[in-house]
Every structure is written in structure tokens, then in C-alpha cells.
Design an enzyme around this catalytic site. Sequence first.
Site: not given
Ligand SMILES: Cc1cc2nc3c(=O)[nH]c(=O)nc-3n(C[C@H](O)[C@H](O)[C@H](O)COP(=O)(O)OP(=O)(O)OC[C@H]3O[C@@H](n4cnc5c(N)ncnc54)[C@H](O)[C@@H]3O)c2cc1C
Length: 458
Positions: A33, A38-41, A440
Amino acid sequence: MTGYDAIIIGTGQAGPSLAGRLVAAGRNVAIIERKSFGGTCVNTGCIPTKTLVASAYAAHIARRAAEFGVTIDGKVGIDMKAVKARKDAVSGTSRRGLEGWLRNLAGCTVYDGHARFVAPGRVSVGDELLEAEQIFINVGGRASAPPIAGLDQVDYLTNSSMMEIDFLPRHLIIIGGSYIGLEFAQIYRRFGADVTVIELATRLIAGEDEDVSLAVTEILRGEGIDVRVDARSLAIARDGADIVADFTCGRVSSRIVGSHLLLAVGRRPNTDDLGLDKAGIAVDARGYIQVDDQLRTNVPGIWALGDCNGRGAFTHTSYNDFEIVAANLLDNDLRRVSDRITAYNLYVDPPLGRAGMTEAEVRASGRPASIAKMPMERVTRAFEKGETRGFMKILVDQDTRLILGASLLGVGADEVIHTLLDLMYAKAPYTILKRAMHIHPTVSELLPTMMSELQPLQ
Ligand SMILES: Cc1cc2nc3c(=O)[nH]c(=O)nc-3n(C[C@H](O)[C@H](O)[C@H](O)COP(=O)(O)OP(=O)(O)OC[C@H]3O[C@@H](n4cnc5c(N)ncnc54)[C@H](O)[C@@H]3O)c2cc1C
């Protein structure tokens, strides 16, 4: 060179769960990482935004308190620092929980840093070189910045930098009238900011049916959000401390002057700095890693899961990717991406719950179909809650009697949609729902009634 059975790049919504399954199966796993666990979510997407949605809803209901016979002495105020602190606490609990779990997971080694392929089975992280026969890419995506005139001359916000805001923008201009932009628009309007949404398409959430799109637009405008659609020749400039957006709608020229600019015009995969070429991994024209129905890339022993494969853009699609890969590799269970049904929510208030096909898609398919549509004003529970905006729409196939799709815009729709979704997964006819006795008073109790009111789709 350190050897592992499996390397996982990224700790998004698929990687950590996969690590758990792999070590439970006796595999030696490395997970990498580069930033926030936990990334984006967890950090800049679902969890923090839905926490903000909850604060904004509390403000909205507090302002409407008198309608419910509740008195509040004085003005309803928003403490933006406290709003952010609450958001950070919820998000931080998830992030720290995940990180702690991974760092203590027996059989799993966590590497902090940016991973890059150096060869098909080899990945570098800082000075370390790792090797494995199986590599799983879960790198997610980030906000994209399209070529808008003048954008490079101003400071703009994205979903990530919005997370650092602990003050109320005077006037937030949002470019992009889709899911992310609209959630932020309503959140900040309810906090008290002036908000303008500028959308280039002719309507908001252009992928949805027109009636859905128009109803959402009306709801947002009704709360005082300035919605501009069909915006052409958009140019951004700085004027002192202000940000100016110039554009035309038809023949009318418009100028919006705001204090802050949020860009919400789409996402791009984090694949440009991953060394994919060194491993020979194929991507499409937009950088999404190409995968088959079991999420295998073109290189044997390498999979891509989550947003980076372009097969989904949600937390649940990424988690489902994990389930598919784990089932195929560890359970001898041939699960596929094509098994899943489109489903997502838009978390404006009232929320939009979506499953399966839109009405436009059903019409385009040419199949004989029936439709039922019910305004939320007919739902007793909605009346009781004082939240009667929106409508529910369900489409069924006349021949197979299967549910084809649903768009539910109304209070509770984000949960009610699962009744229809599960029926669709069960491949059960709508007549099952028609004869079901629902509880209901709920929003769901109207679903059987709707099934009795189906009309041929003209
Ligand atoms: C504002 C917003 C609101 C959202 N709301 C919702 C919602 O309500 N419901 C829903 O289902 N989805 C929602 N989403 C979408 C959801 O967040 C994403 O679809 C989901 O997080 C995707 O997860 P993922 O597993 O693809 O990767 P991500 O969660 O993006 O994680 C990828 C991880 O990989 C790491 N990484 C990247 N490149 C490298 C590298 N080269 N080396 C090491 N680490 C790396 C990053 O740092 C990150 O931690 C939302 C998105 C946004 C932007």
C-alpha cells in the site's frame, strides 16, 4: 529478491479480503500500500461522503423541525470543524481497523510504498524486489481533470482534497452533474453554502432515465442549488480570490463567480505508474486493465480487481471481484463477472436506488415489457416521515415475467432496492412479489401493489 506465493498491490476493497482468504489457505502473501489503507472507499469516497451526507441530513431536518412540532431555540448552526472531526473519526476507525488487521495477519507481510512491475512475476517496492507466481492488482483510481480552458490557472478541489475542508465555502462551483458532484452539491448546500452545478450534458446523471434525472434536478433546485446543464465553451479563470466560470447554454452566455471549485467529472485508473508495460499487461485506451470474465489479465498468473479493470466503479463491484477470484482459485466455484446485476445508489436525499436496466435500455432492447410507476406521495410511510419527494418505477419482461430493472427515488430507496435485486438474482417472476405480504407501514409494502398495477410499456 523475496519470494511469496502471492503479491497483492493496493489495499482497496478487494485486496485485503483476498489476502485473508489466501493466508487461510496456507499461502504466503505480500500486500503493498502506497498511501492510506482501505483506499478510496474508506478515505476519500463512500465512507466519508456518506458520513457528511448524514451531517447534512441532520441540518436539513433540524431546519424543518417546526414541521414535526419540534421547537429549536435560535438558528440551526453548522460547526464545520465538528462535521469534519466526525467524518475523520468514522473514516479513521475503518482505516486503522483494516491496517491493524493486515499488519497482524499471520502469513501476510505488509509493504509500505509504491509498487511497480519490473517483469511479469516481479514487483519492486522502494529498494525491495518481490517475486510471486500469482499477482493481484487492486490499485483503484483517482479523479480525472479534463482539458478545461483555464483550469491550470486556478486551485481546484477533488473528492480527495474536499476531505480536508473544515470551513464553509461561500460559493462552491461544482463541475460535473453526476453521482459524486451531486452528493457534494446537496451536502454543502445543506451546510449553508451557495452551490452551482455546471454539467456539460443536457441533463444531470445523463445515464439515468429522463424522468429520474428531471426529478433529481427538481429536488436539488428546490433546495436552492443552482443547476446549469448543457454548458458549452466552459472556461475557468481567477479573479482575485474568486473563481470565475464562463460558459454558454444555447445562445445565452453565463458567468458564475464562486469562492471554490470542485471538479467531479469522472475518474481514471491508477495504472499509468505501475510499470504494466514491463509485465506486458494489456490496458484499453483509457488505461483500464483488460480482464476476462474471471478477472484474469492477458498475462498468466496476474489478475486485476476493482476500479482499475473498468468492469465496475463501486465498492460492491470491487468486493464482488474479490469473491469471484477467491471462488475460482480456492473454492473450485466458477463465478464470473457476467453473473452480476447492475446495482448502485445515488446518495442524494431522497436517495436513488437502481437495479438492472433503465427504462431507456428496456425500450432499446425491443422486448415486450410492462411498467409500474408510483409517486412517493402514495406511500403512507413517506407521508408519515414528511418525505414524499420522488417516485418508484419497476419494469418487467412480459414473456419471462422476470424483473428487468428498477429506479427507486424516494425515502428508504437505498435499502428497498434490495428486495427487487434479490428477486432478480433468484430469477423469480414478479408474481412472487405480487403475492407477498409486506409489513405496514413501510416503503416496501407498496412493491406488491405496484406489481398489480403493471401496464404494457407503450
Ligand atoms: C466521492 C466518492 C464517493 C463514492 N461513493 C461510493 C458509494 O457510496 N458506494 C460505492 O459503492 N462506491 C462509491 N464510490 C466508489 C468507490 O469508492 C470505489 O469504487 C472503490 O473504493 C474502489 O475500490 P478499489 O478496490 O478499486 O480501489 P481503491 O479503493 O481505490 O484502492 C486502491 C488502493 O491502491 C493503492 N495503490 C494504488 N496504486 C498503488 C501502487 N502502485 N502501489 C501501492 N499501492 C497502490 C491506493 O493507495 C489505494 O489505497 C465513491 C467514490 C468517490 C470518489
